[in-house]
Design an enzyme around this catalytic site. Structure first.
Site, PDB file in Angstrom:
ATOM      1  CD  GLU A  65      -3.250   1.042   1.749  1.00  0.00           C
ATOM      2  OE1 GLU A  65      -3.951   2.069   1.877  1.00  0.00           O
ATOM      3  OE2 GLU A  65      -3.623  -0.082   2.111  1.00  0.00           O
ATOM      4  N   GLY A  85      -6.247   4.855  -0.772  1.00  0.00           N
ATOM      5  CA  GLY A  85      -6.541   3.433  -0.859  1.00  0.00           C
ATOM      6  C   GLY A  85      -8.023   3.148  -0.734  1.00  0.00           C
ATOM      7  CG  HIS A  92       0.848 -13.302   2.338  1.00  0.00           C
ATOM      8  ND1 HIS A  92       1.461 -12.072   2.250  1.00  0.00           N
ATOM      9  CD2 HIS A  92      -0.356 -13.092   2.911  1.00  0.00           C
ATOM     10  CE1 HIS A  92       0.663 -11.152   2.771  1.00  0.00           C
ATOM     11  NE2 HIS A  92      -0.448 -11.752   3.166  1.00  0.00           N
ATOM     12  CB  VAL A  93       4.060 -16.510  -3.151  1.00  0.00           C
ATOM     13  CG1 VAL A  93       4.635 -17.636  -3.974  1.00  0.00           C
ATOM     14  CG2 VAL A  93       2.859 -15.880  -3.847  1.00  0.00           C
ATOM     15  NE  ARG A  94      10.202 -17.792  -3.004  1.00  0.00           N
ATOM     16  CZ  ARG A  94      10.419 -19.034  -3.421  1.00  0.00           C
ATOM     17  NH1 ARG A  94      10.975 -19.897  -2.615  1.00  0.00           N
ATOM     18  NH2 ARG A  94      10.079 -19.403  -4.635  1.00  0.00           N
TER      19      ARG A  94
END
Length: 147
Positions: A65, A85, A92-94
């Site tokens: 953000e 905003g 969240h991948v890793r």
């Protein structure tokens, strides 16, 4: 194609203006700007870790953000409009346990009343850590004034 309204953008000056805000408290700094991308760096340390020693998902969202909001406002005439905003999501991948992560914002749509940005957060080895989509509402500057 260059999307920025301003020329001679001073990343150090913009970073310094974040002092005392969430971005400043988390140690987020702007590190590069391209024709249509803006990249910020955030440390993975005591401020951004969760209790299990991994980068906190909320810190990733704060990075997304922050860099997305700065980018959104760099394409606007600040005398006329401000980007704020409206919605953000993150995948969240890793996990990351130390070092730095980098968030790169790229515009997907720059409309009159809304903007959509994708923020890719990567680790120091350029591996995807988090993918975020950020929607910005473009409002009159006079409505954004704190007074």
């Amino acid at each position: 194609m260059v999307i920025w309204r301003q020329t001679n953008i001073d990343l150090d000056k913009i970073t310094a203006a974040q002092e005392g805000t969430m971005g400043g408290i988390l140690g987020i700094t702007l590190v590069s700007i391209g024709d249509d991308t803006l990249t910020a760096r955030m440390p993975v340390d005591h401020r951004t870790l969760q209790p299990h020693g991994r980068l906190h998902g909320g810190a990733s969202v704060a990075l997304a953000e922050t860099v997305g909001s700065i980018a959104a406002n760099l394409v606007l005439d600040s005398n006329e409009s401000v980007g704020v905003g409206l919605e953000i999501n993150a995948n969240h991948v890793r996990p990351v346990k130390e070092g730095f992560v980098f968030g790169t914002a790229k515009a997907e749509a720059l409309g009159r009343t809304t903007q959509i940005w994708t923020i890719r957060i990567t680790d120091e080895e350029d591996r995807l850590v988090c993918l975020s989509r950020f929607t910005v509402a473009v409002i009159p500057a006079k409505r954004a004034s704190p007074t």
